[in-house]
Design a protein around this motif. Structure first.
Motif, mmCIF file in Angstrom:
data_model
loop_
_atom_site.group_PDB
_atom_site.id
_atom_site.type_symbol
_atom_site.label_atom_id
_atom_site.label_comp_id
_atom_site.label_asym_id
_atom_site.label_seq_id
_atom_site.Cartn_x
_atom_site.Cartn_y
_atom_site.Cartn_z
ATOM 1 N N ILE A 63 0.837 -1.201 0.000
ATOM 2 C CA ILE A 63 0.000 0.000 0.000
ATOM 3 C C ILE A 63 0.873 1.252 0.000
ATOM 4 N N ALA A 64 1.949 1.250 0.793
ATOM 5 C CA ALA A 64 2.844 2.411 0.853
ATOM 6 C C ALA A 64 3.474 2.678 -0.508
ATOM 7 N N ALA A 65 3.883 1.623 -1.197
ATOM 8 C CA ALA A 65 4.482 1.788 -2.524
ATOM 9 C C ALA A 65 3.475 2.389 -3.503
ATOM 10 N N LYS A 66 2.238 1.896 -3.472
ATOM 11 C CA LYS A 66 1.203 2.441 -4.357
ATOM 12 C C LYS A 66 0.883 3.887 -3.991
ATOM 13 N N THR A 67 0.852 4.179 -2.687
ATOM 14 C CA THR A 67 0.574 5.541 -2.223
ATOM 15 C C THR A 67 1.655 6.496 -2.718
ATOM 16 N N LYS A 68 2.915 6.094 -2.580
ATOM 17 C CA LYS A 68 4.018 6.945 -3.039
ATOM 18 C C LYS A 68 3.941 7.173 -4.540
ATOM 19 N N SER A 69 3.507 6.170 -5.274
ATOM 20 C CA SER A 69 3.356 6.310 -6.719
ATOM 21 C C SER A 69 2.316 7.383 -7.054
ATOM 22 N N TYR A 70 1.187 7.367 -6.342
ATOM 23 C CA TYR A 70 0.155 8.394 -6.555
ATOM 24 C C TYR A 70 0.674 9.776 -6.179
ATOM 25 N N LEU A 71 1.399 9.857 -5.076
ATOM 26 C CA LEU A 71 1.947 11.151 -4.648
ATOM 27 C C LEU A 71 2.925 11.697 -5.679
ATOM 28 N N GLU A 72 3.752 10.814 -6.231
ATOM 29 C CA GLU A 72 4.715 11.232 -7.259
ATOM 30 C C GLU A 72 4.015 11.726 -8.518
ATOM 31 N N ILE B 3 -4.009 13.858 -1.905
ATOM 32 C CA ILE B 3 -4.782 13.117 -0.904
ATOM 33 C C ILE B 3 -5.002 11.699 -1.410
ATOM 34 N N ILE B 4 -4.666 10.735 -0.565
ATOM 35 C CA ILE B 4 -4.871 9.315 -0.874
ATOM 36 C C ILE B 4 -5.742 8.736 0.241
ATOM 37 N N VAL B 5 -6.698 7.897 -0.114
ATOM 38 C CA VAL B 5 -7.600 7.280 0.858
ATOM 39 C C VAL B 5 -7.260 5.798 0.968
ATOM 40 N N LEU B 6 -7.098 5.323 2.199
ATOM 41 C CA LEU B 6 -6.786 3.915 2.452
ATOM 42 C C LEU B 6 -7.933 3.254 3.187
ATOM 43 N N ASP B 7 -8.358 2.118 2.694
ATOM 44 C CA ASP B 7 -9.446 1.351 3.308
ATOM 45 C C ASP B 7 -8.903 0.026 3.805
ATOM 46 N N GLY B 8 -9.008 -0.215 5.115
ATOM 47 C CA GLY B 8 -8.709 -1.536 5.643
ATOM 48 C C GLY B 8 -7.385 -1.681 6.346
ATOM 49 N N LEU B 9 -6.850 -0.607 6.883
ATOM 50 C CA LEU B 9 -5.671 -0.734 7.747
ATOM 51 C C LEU B 9 -6.077 -1.629 8.911
ATOM 52 N N THR C 159 1.136 -3.503 13.417
ATOM 53 C CA THR C 159 2.363 -3.522 12.617
ATOM 54 C C THR C 159 2.192 -2.688 11.356
ATOM 55 N N GLU C 160 1.047 -2.827 10.692
ATOM 56 C CA GLU C 160 0.778 -2.032 9.493
ATOM 57 C C GLU C 160 0.734 -0.542 9.834
ATOM 58 N N TYR C 161 0.080 -0.223 10.937
ATOM 59 C CA TYR C 161 0.007 1.177 11.366
ATOM 60 C C TYR C 161 1.409 1.745 11.585
ATOM 61 N N LYS C 162 2.239 1.021 12.330
ATOM 62 C CA LYS C 162 3.589 1.505 12.625
ATOM 63 C C LYS C 162 4.388 1.701 11.332
ATOM 64 N N TYR C 163 4.254 0.773 10.401
ATOM 65 C CA TYR C 163 4.978 0.885 9.135
ATOM 66 C C TYR C 163 4.546 2.143 8.371
ATOM 67 N N LEU C 164 3.236 2.352 8.260
ATOM 68 C CA LEU C 164 2.741 3.516 7.533
ATOM 69 C C LEU C 164 3.113 4.815 8.247
ATOM 70 N N LYS C 165 3.103 4.796 9.568
ATOM 71 C CA LYS C 165 3.482 5.994 10.330
ATOM 72 C C LYS C 165 4.954 6.322 10.080
ATOM 73 N N GLU C 166 5.790 5.291 10.006
ATOM 74 C CA GLU C 166 7.218 5.507 9.701
ATOM 75 C C GLU C 166 7.387 6.092 8.294
ATOM 76 N N GLN C 167 6.568 5.639 7.365
ATOM 77 C CA GLN C 167 6.688 6.083 5.973
ATOM 78 C C GLN C 167 6.142 7.491 5.753
ATOM 79 N N PHE C 168 5.038 7.827 6.432
ATOM 80 C CA PHE C 168 4.326 9.065 6.104
ATOM 81 C C PHE C 168 4.218 10.065 7.260
ATOM 82 N N GLY C 169 4.595 9.675 8.456
ATOM 83 C CA GLY C 169 4.606 10.603 9.587
ATOM 84 C C GLY C 169 3.285 11.316 9.802
#
Length: 193
Positions: free
Chosen positions: A75-84, A89-95, A99-109
């Motif tokens: 999901i993070a890779a796809k999100t970064k692709s959209y941002l690039e 604004i990107i919407v995520l469904d189903g976090l 562990t997933e939360y911590k990973y995304l928080k590290e990636q996007f703060g």
């Protein structure tokens, strides 16, 4: 007006209203929508499996083979692709998991905004059992087993507990959308974005 990017992730138990919110934002604002579950559904089909129990098995198998953050990494890779490509604004469904939360928080703060949706248990069950989607139909026994699995094995409670905002969805869908619009307005994410 949004001055920088936002990744809006919805968390909640089955029947809490995640799909209603994400479908609305995607439809009304045309913001990119990424479903954590899509990867699992695609893998279930790729393996020639068909029922809801297969979905649980495949999700656990993917996490065992590729690590507990496997879905968040994709999901993070796809999100970064959209941002690039210029999406702000990107919407995520189903976090699902801590562990997933911590990973995304590290990636996007601070750009990651987590919105929890809550509804009474009986109402959530009624909503899920009334669904007609072919890959999301459950008996009450299957639904309870899914919820138990999500809480015990996926640590789903963590992202819900630490969400930036919580919306109680115990009424009609339009009330949920009104609450969501109000929250987005407070965040400076309006209809012009």
């Amino acid at each position: 007006m949004v001055t920088h990017k936002k990744i809006i992730a919805f968390v909640g138990m089955p029947g809490s209203g995640k799909g209603t919110c994400t479908d609305y934002l995607h439809g009304a604002h045309k913001w990119p929508l990424l479903h954590f579950g899509t990867m699992v559904y695609e893998e279930v089909q790729r393996r020639g499996l068909h029922n809801v129990n297969d979905e649980v098995f495949v999700r656990l198998d993917m996490r065992q083979k590729e690590g507990p953050a496997v879905l968040a990494k994709h999901i993070a890779a796809k999100t970064k692709s959209y941002l690039e490509k210029g999406s702000s604004i990107i919407v995520l469904d189903g976090l699902y998991s801590w562990t997933e939360y911590k990973y995304l928080k590290e990636q996007f703060g601070e750009d990651l905004v987590v919105i929890a949706l809550a509804a009474p248990l009986k109402l959530r069950h009624e909503r899920v059992l009334a669904r007609k989607d072919s890959h999301r139909t459950y008996t009450l026994k299957e639904l309870i087993a899914r919820e138990t699995d999500e809480i015990e094995n996926l640590e789903k409670g963590g992202p819900i507990a630490i969400a930036d905002y919580t919306i109680v969805n115990d009424s009609e869908p339009y009330e949920l959308i009104n609450q969501l619009d109000s929250l987005l307005h407070q965040l400076g994410i309006g209809s012009t974005n």
